[in-house]
Write a protein that holds these residues in place. Sequence first.
Motif: not given
Length: 800
Positions: A344-366
């Motif tokens: 699973t990638i993306g979504g929210q952090k436990p505090n409700g903020e957006d969780a996307c980061n550089e590794l999120t996009f790297l997983c999509l690239d992979v």
Amino acid sequence: MKRKNSKRINNLREMVVSTRPEICPERAVIVTKAYQEFYNQPMGILRAKALEKILSEMSIYILPGELLVGNHSSKLRAAPVFPEFDVNFLEKEMSEFNKRSGDMFEIDDENKSKLAEIVPFWKGRTIKDYNHAMWTEENKLSGQNYVNVIDNEWNLENSDGHISVDYPKLINFGLSSIIFDAKKKLSLLDIAEPEELKKKYFYESVIIVAKAVIKFAHRFAELAKLEALNENDPSRRLELERIAEICGRVPEFPARNYYEALQSLWFVQLAIQIDGNGHSVSIGRFDQFLYPFYKSDIASKTLTEDEVFELTQMFWIKLSSLTKLRSWSQTRLNAGYPMFQNLTIGGQKPNGEDACNELTFLCLDVTESLKLFQPTFTARVHKQSPRKYLKRCTELIKQGLGMPSFFNDEVIIPALINRGVEVEDARNYSMVGCVEPGVQGKWGGRYGACLFILPKCLELALYDGKDPRTGIQLCSGNGDLSTFTSYQELFDAYEKQVKYYVRQHVIRDNIQDLVWEKYLPTPLISCLVSDCMERGKEIKEGGAVYDYTGGQTGGIANVANSLAAIKKLVFEEKKITGAELKKYLENNFEGIEGEKVRQMLINKAPKYGNDDEYVDSIAREAFSVLLKEVSKYHNTRYGRGPIGGSFHHSTASVAANVPWGMVTGATPDGRKAYTPLADTESPTHFTDLNGPTAIVLSASRLEHILESGGAILNLKFSPIVFENGENLEKLIDLIRTYFDLDGMEIQINVISADKLRNAQKNPEKYKDLLIRVAGYSAYFVDLDPLIQNDIIERTENMLV
């Protein structure tokens, strides 16, 4: 920027894609010896020592060029065998594994003989045997080979799975911390107290399995050292020496960098698969718990972006190297060698903020770079998800990968909270199966419960509770289609059958859990799920923080369309009587008049998937009968510690809509007998006539807030649609629209029917053609032709 695959990655990927699956008897032989040797031990200790023996004695190897090590069986893509679950299908199908029309496995005479030798030991001692012995007569008759409303045979041949253990804890603290914790807790027990005595065996089993996995890693360290001594290539020698160093450290101790974290994660993921044969042993929020390692390594220049990319590719390849042997009857439900290892990638952090980061996009690239069927790849979406993230996800969809699937935080989080999950934990959900949400490291319930054929309940209601195929009547009806005087009488009869068979489903699943609790302890999983260590309890004893049991259903469109046809054409417009319709159903619409009636049912009654409130409201009400009824029941962990302890449902029907149709007669929506049912909560083939927006509007009217077990909506588009780049933006808007209307999940195939037909005719040219089947993707050419045809017939939508 699109990265090019290295030569080694292309070689390893080609090995996985090209290797024909085999059957490996090695594990089966070793586990049989373990049961014979440790038969007098408490079951938790026996299972722990069995895993220790397997990991100590199984063959190990390092593939040329790989940087992550650890194998599932004696050969690449060879399926280990788990005789403790079932051996009957081994006997019956041994000579047929390499003749299947899909999901074939090679097996030679020597390996057949090895398996044949161990079968007698397991007769009467398997998980399946114990379950069958505990069923009541009506419980047996409710299921496979009889009335066939419910089916949990698939899980009697396999372990539970549907779990995502606490990999953050593993990589940050190591198994040594778990051993230390277990020893400390052991020292504080007063074993004169019965409950404390039970805890003693649990903690001892945890120590055994943790040490066994560490020893397993050390075996690879020694192998890498040996290969390094014999390696002539200096650069490869250095790689092998580093592998040896890493395997000597993890998963025993905390990971110090991204490379060690991946290797630690892989060893335990692999050991769980070798131990239990579970479906859907999932990775969790990969881009969240590995991000600190990624960020630190990039900042310190321990690794470059390209090195992280290649290591992550290695992990995807490792996940794709695993395979699983199922009986043919269960293969038809799970076609395409799926392992359901969800990441699973993306979504929210436990505090409700957006969780996307550089590794999120790297997983999509992979995922884009490899086009492999594993991991099952999930993208969480919420109102603040960046457009850039959604655009990148849809670029992968455009390429026909069937991945990622999209999940709506705005519905799933409230659905979990509705079941008692704390807000921060609900925001931290990941998929632990095809589409089933759970909280990583805290979720102990299972989603591998009964498959429930909802259209079969309607068929029974039309025939006074009697199954027209077998003549069995378990729940007497309220009359039949010829005697109902109103739509409400019909619906009441349907509701009665659903409630009766839900009860049978619950009984079967609670029997299964009692059997698993007694005969199938899982100390390796349990020690990585809170609060098992604190409570000194296995998951199946109530050790987890949260615990729910989830079944699967589908064919909602058949039920809705059938009820709508009867309501409109029989009771409102009186175009046909109930008695006449019943006669045509019994005759499978044969003859000229039968076909006329069938066309009337198809064309003159509203159909789900067309934004028609008339039929959509029926779909909502008919499906909610199941959702509400099942939630009234408790599982075997209720009141034993976890939050929850109830049942809930999903529409993760995998490929079961095709075999389900084989036991369901003609239905009033115009479907002919024994043909496929509608999959998941998607429309019936050829009846969704108003485009994708109408489909999502119809599906959004289902009560997804009650569907905390997960949902699937399949869409298929012609590739022509995305020749216009602007249509990717329209696809994002379509997903957003569905999610704004409280849709839960959507997954998309971009493929033409012509290309799929060509792949049927010339499979050798399309060996790595990925297709979304249900809650997973598979290589199209590996599928049984019946499943292939069902996918071909899905409506090809356009975006306008």
